[in-house]
Design a protein around this motif. Structure first.
Motif, PDB file in Angstrom:
ATOM      1  N   THR A  23       4.117   2.059   2.157  1.00  0.00           N
ATOM      2  CA  THR A  23       3.938   2.411   3.562  1.00  0.00           C
ATOM      3  C   THR A  23       3.472   1.222   4.391  1.00  0.00           C
ATOM      4  N   ALA A  24       2.977   0.159   3.741  1.00  0.00           N
ATOM      5  CA  ALA A  24       2.559  -1.059   4.441  1.00  0.00           C
ATOM      6  C   ALA A  24       2.545  -2.216   3.457  1.00  0.00           C
ATOM      7  N   ALA A  25       2.661  -3.446   3.989  1.00  0.00           N
ATOM      8  CA  ALA A  25       2.653  -4.634   3.132  1.00  0.00           C
ATOM      9  C   ALA A  25       1.999  -5.797   3.869  1.00  0.00           C
ATOM     10  N   PHE A  26       1.287  -6.621   3.108  1.00  0.00           N
ATOM     11  CA  PHE A  26       0.625  -7.810   3.638  1.00  0.00           C
ATOM     12  C   PHE A  26       1.032  -8.999   2.776  1.00  0.00           C
ATOM     13  N   GLN A  27       1.102 -10.196   3.381  1.00  0.00           N
ATOM     14  CA  GLN A  27       1.439 -11.362   2.573  1.00  0.00           C
ATOM     15  C   GLN A  27       0.732 -12.631   3.012  1.00  0.00           C
ATOM     16  N   ASP A  28       0.013 -12.632   4.117  1.00  0.00           N
ATOM     17  CA  ASP A  28      -0.644 -13.845   4.589  1.00  0.00           C
ATOM     18  C   ASP A  28      -1.985 -14.062   3.908  1.00  0.00           C
ATOM     19  N   VAL A  29      -2.207 -15.301   3.447  1.00  0.00           N
ATOM     20  CA  VAL A  29      -3.511 -15.685   2.912  1.00  0.00           C
ATOM     21  C   VAL A  29      -4.466 -15.787   4.099  1.00  0.00           C
ATOM     22  N   THR A  30      -5.640 -15.197   3.969  1.00  0.00           N
ATOM     23  CA  THR A  30      -6.611 -15.202   5.067  1.00  0.00           C
ATOM     24  C   THR A  30      -7.990 -15.594   4.548  1.00  0.00           C
ATOM     25  N   THR A  31      -8.824 -16.056   5.457  1.00  0.00           N
ATOM     26  CA  THR A  31     -10.192 -16.427   5.078  1.00  0.00           C
ATOM     27  C   THR A  31     -11.165 -15.276   5.297  1.00  0.00           C
ATOM     28  N   SER A  32     -10.732 -14.236   5.991  1.00  0.00           N
ATOM     29  CA  SER A  32     -11.584 -13.073   6.204  1.00  0.00           C
ATOM     30  C   SER A  32     -10.749 -11.809   5.994  1.00  0.00           C
ATOM     31  N   TYR A  33     -11.422 -10.692   5.975  1.00  0.00           N
ATOM     32  CA  TYR A  33     -10.728  -9.427   5.740  1.00  0.00           C
ATOM     33  C   TYR A  33      -9.919  -9.012   6.956  1.00  0.00           C
ATOM     34  N   GLN A  34      -8.736  -8.470   6.683  1.00  0.00           N
ATOM     35  CA  GLN A  34      -7.934  -7.837   7.715  1.00  0.00           C
ATOM     36  C   GLN A  34      -8.211  -6.345   7.639  1.00  0.00           C
ATOM     37  N   ASN A  35      -8.469  -5.721   8.764  1.00  0.00           N
ATOM     38  CA  ASN A  35      -8.660  -4.277   8.791  1.00  0.00           C
ATOM     39  C   ASN A  35      -7.314  -3.599   8.584  1.00  0.00           C
ATOM     40  N   LEU A  36      -7.317  -2.551   7.796  1.00  0.00           N
ATOM     41  CA  LEU A  36      -6.094  -1.823   7.524  1.00  0.00           C
ATOM     42  C   LEU A  36      -5.790  -0.839   8.638  1.00  0.00           C
ATOM     43  N   GLY A  37      -4.493  -0.665   8.916  1.00  0.00           N
ATOM     44  CA  GLY A  37      -4.047   0.286   9.928  1.00  0.00           C
ATOM     45  C   GLY A  37      -3.721   1.635   9.319  1.00  0.00           C
ATOM     46  N   SER A  38      -3.119   2.476  10.124  1.00  0.00           N
ATOM     47  CA  SER A  38      -2.862   3.862   9.707  1.00  0.00           C
ATOM     48  C   SER A  38      -1.864   3.964   8.547  1.00  0.00           C
ATOM     49  N   ARG A  39      -1.036   2.954   8.316  1.00  0.00           N
ATOM     50  CA  ARG A  39      -0.054   2.997   7.230  1.00  0.00           C
ATOM     51  C   ARG A  39      -0.620   2.463   5.909  1.00  0.00           C
ATOM     52  N   SER A  40      -1.873   1.958   5.941  1.00  0.00           N
ATOM     53  CA  SER A  40      -2.465   1.414   4.714  1.00  0.00           C
ATOM     54  C   SER A  40      -3.894   1.894   4.468  1.00  0.00           C
ATOM     55  N   ARG A  41      -4.630   2.188   5.505  1.00  0.00           N
ATOM     56  CA  ARG A  41      -6.021   2.625   5.346  1.00  0.00           C
ATOM     57  C   ARG A  41      -6.079   3.932   4.563  1.00  0.00           C
ATOM     58  N   GLY A  42      -6.881   3.936   3.502  1.00  0.00           N
ATOM     59  CA  GLY A  42      -7.021   5.129   2.675  1.00  0.00           C
ATOM     60  C   GLY A  42      -5.925   5.309   1.651  1.00  0.00           C
ATOM     61  N   ALA A  43      -5.167   4.247   1.393  1.00  0.00           N
ATOM     62  CA  ALA A  43      -4.071   4.337   0.421  1.00  0.00           C
ATOM     63  C   ALA A  43      -4.586   4.703  -0.963  1.00  0.00           C
ATOM     64  N   ASN A  44      -3.779   5.437  -1.700  1.00  0.00           N
ATOM     65  CA  ASN A  44      -4.136   5.804  -3.070  1.00  0.00           C
ATOM     66  C   ASN A  44      -3.745   4.731  -4.072  1.00  0.00           C
ATOM     67  N   PHE A  52       0.842  -1.183   0.000  1.00  0.00           N
ATOM     68  CA  PHE A  52       0.000   0.000   0.000  1.00  0.00           C
ATOM     69  C   PHE A  52       0.883   1.242   0.000  1.00  0.00           C
ATOM     70  N   TYR A  53       0.419   2.267  -0.716  1.00  0.00           N
ATOM     71  CA  TYR A  53       1.122   3.536  -0.828  1.00  0.00           C
ATOM     72  C   TYR A  53       0.093   4.614  -0.496  1.00  0.00           C
ATOM     73  N   LEU A  54       0.294   5.298   0.615  1.00  0.00           N
ATOM     74  CA  LEU A  54      -0.701   6.276   1.053  1.00  0.00           C
ATOM     75  C   LEU A  54      -0.822   7.465   0.116  1.00  0.00           C
ATOM     76  N   THR A  55       0.283   7.917  -0.442  1.00  0.00           N
ATOM     77  CA  THR A  55       0.264   9.143  -1.248  1.00  0.00           C
ATOM     78  C   THR A  55       0.920   8.929  -2.610  1.00  0.00           C
ATOM     79  N   SER A  56       0.719   9.875  -3.494  1.00  0.00           N
ATOM     80  CA  SER A  56       1.378   9.848  -4.802  1.00  0.00           C
ATOM     81  C   SER A  56       2.887   9.931  -4.645  1.00  0.00           C
ATOM     82  N   SER A  57       3.358  10.651  -3.654  1.00  0.00           N
ATOM     83  CA  SER A  57       4.790  10.758  -3.396  1.00  0.00           C
ATOM     84  C   SER A  57       5.377   9.395  -3.021  1.00  0.00           C
TER      85      SER A  57
END
Length: 136
Positions: A62-83, A49-54
């Motif tokens: 700004t954040a990265a995920f790699q685990d396969v999951t059966t449900s959604y993971q809520n995004l934190g402040s470094r990924s929520r609202g990413a562009n 995830f990249y929060l800004t164009s910069s």
């Protein structure tokens, strides 16, 4: 005497050549291949995830995920609202949950392996689920 010295020298050279060849082979075998599958500063097999164009322009996730999951993971402040979101996984699709800022309606979007997704400011990405299927 001279014959023994030549045998010792030949044996030492043979051992040195064998060790050098073994080290060269080990180096080639263990060389990382993941960098070839990385993109925009996002290492394989992650979803970044990249929060800004910069952040995007500088290839600085700004954040990265790699685990396969059966449900959604809520995004934190470094990924929520990413562009921007990058899926560097070769065989796994990614589902993103997002909110329409004007209405508050929640929607879902699938991102194929090795694809990117851009979000405008009218949407807020809120969750991620990595799935083992190879296409959306």
């Amino acid at each position: 005497m001279r014959v023994q010295a030549n045998r010792r020298t030949t044996k030492r050279l043979a051992v040195a050549a064998t060790v050098a060849a073994a080290l060269a082979t080990t180096t080639m075998v263990t060389a990382p291949t993941a960098s070839a599958d990385s993109r925009r500063g996002c290492d394989w097999p992650r979803v970044c995830f990249y929060l800004t164009s910069s952040d995007w322009d500088n290839d600085d996730p700004t954040a990265a995920f790699q685990d396969v999951t059966t449900s959604y993971q809520n995004l934190g402040s470094r990924s929520r609202g990413a562009n921007y979101v990058v899926n560097t996984r070769n065989d796994d699709r990614v589902y993103l949950r997002y909110i329409h800022n004007g209405t508050g309606v929640t929607s879902y979007l699938c991102v194929d392996p090795n694809h990117n997704q851009t979000f405008s400011n009218t949407f807020t990405v809120t969750g991620i689920r990595i799935d083992t299927a190879s296409s959306c």
